[in-house]
Design an enzyme around this catalytic site. Structure first.
Site, PDB file in Angstrom:
ATOM      1  N   GLY A  51       2.427   3.578  -7.406  1.00 30.97           N
ATOM      2  CA  GLY A  51       3.344   3.235  -8.470  1.00 30.97           C
ATOM      3  C   GLY A  51       4.202   2.012  -8.216  1.00 30.97           C
ATOM      4  O   GLY A  51       5.108   1.723  -9.000  1.00 30.97           O
ATOM      5  N   HIS A  97       3.255  -2.607  -3.962  1.00 33.85           N
ATOM      6  CA  HIS A  97       2.759  -2.593  -2.585  1.00 33.85           C
ATOM      7  C   HIS A  97       1.242  -2.790  -2.540  1.00 33.85           C
ATOM      8  O   HIS A  97       0.722  -3.521  -1.697  1.00 33.85           O
ATOM      9  CB  HIS A  97       3.158  -1.269  -1.920  1.00 33.85           C
ATOM     10  CG  HIS A  97       2.725  -1.134  -0.503  1.00 33.85           C
ATOM     11  ND1 HIS A  97       3.345  -1.803   0.532  1.00 33.85           N
ATOM     12  CD2 HIS A  97       1.739  -0.398   0.065  1.00 33.85           C
ATOM     13  CE1 HIS A  97       2.751  -1.487   1.668  1.00 33.85           C
ATOM     14  NE2 HIS A  97       1.775  -0.638   1.406  1.00 33.85           N
ATOM     15  N   PHE A 126     -16.745  -7.920   4.499  1.00 35.55           N
ATOM     16  CA  PHE A 126     -15.566  -7.427   3.792  1.00 35.55           C
ATOM     17  C   PHE A 126     -15.865  -6.057   3.196  1.00 35.55           C
ATOM     18  O   PHE A 126     -16.492  -5.930   2.158  1.00 35.55           O
ATOM     19  CB  PHE A 126     -15.171  -8.415   2.694  1.00 35.55           C
ATOM     20  CG  PHE A 126     -13.860  -8.097   2.037  1.00 35.55           C
ATOM     21  CD1 PHE A 126     -12.666  -8.441   2.653  1.00 35.55           C
ATOM     22  CD2 PHE A 126     -13.814  -7.457   0.811  1.00 35.55           C
ATOM     23  CE1 PHE A 126     -11.443  -8.162   2.046  1.00 35.55           C
ATOM     24  CE2 PHE A 126     -12.601  -7.178   0.193  1.00 35.55           C
ATOM     25  CZ  PHE A 126     -11.419  -7.527   0.813  1.00 35.55           C
TER      26      PHE A 126
END
Length: 156
Positions: A86, A89, A114
């Site tokens: 939420g 980050h 990757f």
């Protein structure tokens, strides 16, 4: 669904030395990614593999960089998972990992596979982790890409 149009790679990685650096968050997903990378490296004939665990995806670039600069490895495979929450980050960690791993490959000349999943929820991560019932195996794909890039660079 991603994965459509993915190439089928048949590569000979015999004699290559590969390091796999993996995050520790989301154990089930990470176990699947690691298993997939192991399967792909074995299928390519790579027997000299070192696995290194780091706390999270944010830490992958520094570990991959150390391994790539060591001169001991022909390729590095980076595995991690970031699941949207939420807060922003998610965006910061995804960007840092992507740019950091790209920088490692470009600055060292050592291919970096990757295998970082950036998912909206855990279900998406599980579907890409190479587990029984998953539609994709991103750990295997990252390992295959790293080895195939080493082989391609030999021809340059």
């Amino acid at each position: 669904m991603s994965g459509k149009g993915a190439p089928t790679l048949t590569i000979d990685g015999s004699g290559l030395r590969v390091a796999v650096v993996a995050a520790s968050w989301h154990t089930t997903v990470m176990d699947g990614l690691l298993a997939g990378s192991r399967r792909a490296l074995s299928a390519a004939g790579v027997t000299d593999v070192r696995e290194v665990r780091v706390p999270g995806t944010f830490e992958l670039p520094v570990a991959a960089g150390r391994l790539a600069r060591s001169g001991e490895y022909d390729a590095v495979v980076a595995l991690g998972v970031v699941i949207r929450g939420g807060t922003p980050h998610f965006d910061y960690v995804c960007q840092a990992a992507t740019l950091g791993l790209t920088d490692v490959a470009v600055q060292t000349g050592v291919p970096v596979g990757f295998g970082v999943l950036t998912c909206d929820d855990e279900a998406q991560a599980l579907d890409r982790a190479g587990l029984e019932g998953s539609h994709e195996d991103k750990g295997a794909e990252a390992a295959e890409a790293a080895v195939a890039t080493v082989v391609a660079l030999r021809d340059l």
